[in-house]
Design an enzyme around this catalytic site. Structure first.
Site, PDB file in Angstrom:
ATOM      1  N   ARG A  65       0.923  -1.290  -0.277  1.00  0.00           N
ATOM      2  CA  ARG A  65      -0.180   0.072   0.044  1.00  0.00           C
ATOM      3  C   ARG A  65       0.795   1.346  -0.014  1.00  0.00           C
ATOM      4  NH1 ARG A  65      -3.256   2.518   4.612  1.00  0.00           N
ATOM      5  NH2 ARG A  65      -5.075   3.707   3.489  1.00  0.00           N
ATOM      6  N   HIS A  69       0.640   4.610  -2.445  1.00  0.00           N
ATOM      7  CA  HIS A  69       0.444   5.845  -1.727  1.00  0.00           C
ATOM      8  C   HIS A  69       1.556   6.785  -2.149  1.00  0.00           C
ATOM      9  CE1 HIS A  69      -3.067   5.100   1.341  1.00  0.00           C
ATOM     10  NE2 HIS A  69      -3.197   4.443  -0.053  1.00  0.00           N
ATOM     11  N   ASP A  70       2.671   6.107  -2.177  1.00  0.00           N
ATOM     12  CA  ASP A  70       4.079   6.917  -2.767  1.00  0.00           C
ATOM     13  C   ASP A  70       3.714   7.351  -4.226  1.00  0.00           C
ATOM     14  OD1 ASP A  70       6.406   8.477  -2.767  1.00  0.00           O
ATOM     15  OD2 ASP A  70       7.341   6.523  -3.667  1.00  0.00           O
ATOM     16  N   VAL A  73       1.291  10.299  -5.486  1.00  0.00           N
ATOM     17  CA  VAL A  73       1.386  11.557  -4.887  1.00  0.00           C
ATOM     18  C   VAL A  73       2.670  12.057  -5.163  1.00  0.00           C
ATOM     19  CG1 VAL A  73       1.241  13.220  -3.111  1.00  0.00           C
ATOM     20  CG2 VAL A  73      -0.444  11.117  -3.215  1.00  0.00           C
ATOM     21  N   ASP A  77       8.391   8.859  -5.484  1.00  0.00           N
ATOM     22  CA  ASP A  77       9.667   9.569  -5.113  1.00  0.00           C
ATOM     23  C   ASP A  77      10.054   9.588  -3.691  1.00  0.00           C
ATOM     24  OD1 ASP A  77       7.778  11.015  -4.020  1.00  0.00           O
ATOM     25  OD2 ASP A  77       8.525  13.237  -4.984  1.00  0.00           O
ATOM     26  N   SER A  79       8.068  10.651  -1.293  1.00  0.00           N
ATOM     27  CA  SER A  79       7.800  11.603  -0.585  1.00  0.00           C
ATOM     28  C   SER A  79       6.846  11.364   0.623  1.00  0.00           C
ATOM     29  CB  SER A  79       6.951  12.718  -1.453  1.00  0.00           C
ATOM     30  OG  SER A  79       6.115  11.830  -2.220  1.00  0.00           O
ATOM     31  N   ASN A  98      -3.123   8.330   5.158  1.00  0.00           N
ATOM     32  CA  ASN A  98      -1.917   7.694   5.525  1.00  0.00           C
ATOM     33  C   ASN A  98      -1.792   7.472   7.186  1.00  0.00           C
ATOM     34  OD1 ASN A  98      -0.911   7.490   3.054  1.00  0.00           O
ATOM     35  ND2 ASN A  98      -0.065   9.426   3.073  1.00  0.00           N
ATOM     36  N   HIS A 197      -6.267  -5.854  -2.292  1.00  0.00           N
ATOM     37  CA  HIS A 197      -7.136  -5.842  -1.114  1.00  0.00           C
ATOM     38  C   HIS A 197      -7.618  -7.374  -0.540  1.00  0.00           C
ATOM     39  CE1 HIS A 197      -8.618  -1.337  -1.623  1.00  0.00           C
ATOM     40  NE2 HIS A 197      -7.443  -1.548  -1.330  1.00  0.00           N
TER      41      HIS A 197
END
Ligand code: HEM
Ligand SMILES: *[C@@H]1O[C@H](CO)[C@@H](O)[C@H](O)[C@H]1NC(C)=O
Ligand SMILES: *[C@@H]1O[C@H](CO)[C@@H](O)[C@H](O)[C@H]1NC(C)=O
Length: 323
Positions: A65, A69-70, A73, A77, A79, A98, A197
């Site tokens: 996950r 999520h990295d 957005v 990278d 972030s 998050n 999932h």
């Protein structure tokens, strides 16, 4: 004859100029990027992930996950890993999607520490996440694939950008498709990646709107009553339940059986049944052995290409991935 030669010379000149220019313009990802600069990089990440996931397989779900999520957005990278600092007072990890649910940060920390000992300043945090998600997919699903590396790390992380780009569990199919499309991913990639999932957990708050005041008709009523007992209304703590009650630690096509049986947790899961094309893909994963695993592997590679920073952009963050 003379013109042929001059064309040839021109072509050669262009080819040479092009070759010289390429490394100046931009590098690209490639499998085995660290082969020469840090030969043990991939095996160090793998053994770190293995030791954590053996103790707590939930961390494997967390890492897969985290990769998603990295990448959604500011691209892949790292972030998502930046802690609050004067430069980034309110980073991505503070955002609702998050915090507190994203997990696996300690695995990345351990891998980065080991890599900095082996070859300081060489391996990016973004690649650690991509490799760790790959290794978790193998440990939890026996899904194996090569993942190109060479990503570099970003310096900016902003809470406000997370909700703008990450799809929410109450999204309908067109909203989900749009959020993947702006990242260059297809609806087919989205359906395949949703198979993640089959592992891990969810907090009750991510789906209680489907349970109260009424059990949503898009959910099995039996399943709804079952979930109500695990997630009481007005509870003071946000409980957690497995995404997949059959084999919660096995990355597999079971997710698609759950979707078809209306026993997947989120409205967004159910929406995969709302177009003929996606419903057929879901059904194929329940019927064709190995198809989900093959498509998931390809889609993870595609996910790993989203808006990547390559040399000379970005940096190799260190000595930790948090600052
Ligand atoms: C299609 C849109 C998606 C939506 C709306 C969505 C939403 C969510 C939500 C709400 C949770 C539960 C968080 C919590 O309450 O603890 C979750 C968990 C999870 N998601 Fe997604 N997700 C999506 C796609 C993906 C993708 C593409 C991946 C990775 C390939 C992924 C991997 C996971 C995993 C592994 C978990 C369990 C995490 C854990 O146990 O720590 N999801 N997702
Ligand atoms: C999905 O939701 C958006 C925003 O609420 C809405 O405009 C759109 O019509 C919905 N699409 C479908 C297929 O329900
Ligand atoms: C939960 O809270 C709502 C409104 O705050 C209230 O109407 C409802 O009766 C409460 N339910 C339970 C089971 O306490």
């Amino acid at each position: 004859m003379e013109s042929k030669i001059s064309i040839l010379v021109t072509c050669l000149t262009f080819a040479t100029a092009f070759q010289l220019l390429l490394p100046l313009s931009e590098a690209s990802l490639k499998v085995g990027f660290y082969k020469k600069t840090c030969p043990r990089a991939e095996s160090i990440v793998k053994s770190t992930v293995r030791s954590f996931v053996r103790k707590n397989s939930g961390l494997g779900a967390g890492l897969i996950r985290m990769f998603f999520h990295d990448c959604f957005v500011r691209g892949c990278d790292a972030s998502v890993l930046l802690d609050p600092s004067p430069a980034n007072p309110d980073p991505e990890k503070n955002s609702i999607p998050n915090n507190p649910s994203l997990r696996g940060y300690e695995v990345v920390d351990a891998a980065k520490a080991a890599l900095e000992k082996e070859c300081p300043g060489v391996v990016s945090c973004a690649d650690i996440i991509a490799l760790a998600a790959r290794d978790a997919s193998f440990l939890l699903g026996k899904i194996s694939y090569k993942i190109p590396t060479g990503r570099r790390d970003g310096k900016v992380s902003n809470n406000a950008e997370v909700l703008q780009f990450l799809p929410a569990p109450f999204f309908n199919l067109s909203q989900l498709e749009a959020s993947f499309a702006i990242k260059g991913l297809s609806t087919a990639d989205m359906v395949a990646l949703s198979g993640a999932h089959s592992i891990g957990r969810s907090h009750c708050s991510s789906f209680t709107s489907r349970l109260y005041p009424n059990i949503d008709w898009t959910m099995s009523q039996r399943f709804g009553f079952f979930l109500r007992r695990l997630c009481p209304q007005n509870a003071t703590v946000d409980g957690v339940v497995p995404q997949n009650f059959f084999k919660p630690n096995r990355l597999s096509a079971q997710y698609y059986f759950n979707v078809e049986s209306l026993i997947a947790l989120f409205f967004s899961d159910w929406t995969l049944l709302t177009s003929q094309k996606t419903a057929q893909q879901v059904d194929a994963y329940t019927k064709v052995p190995g198809l989900f695993e093959a498509d998931f592997a390809k889609a993870m590679v595609n996910l790993g290409n989203v808006e990547v920073l390559t040399w000379p952009k970005g940096e190799i963050r260190g000595p930790t991935c948090r600052l």
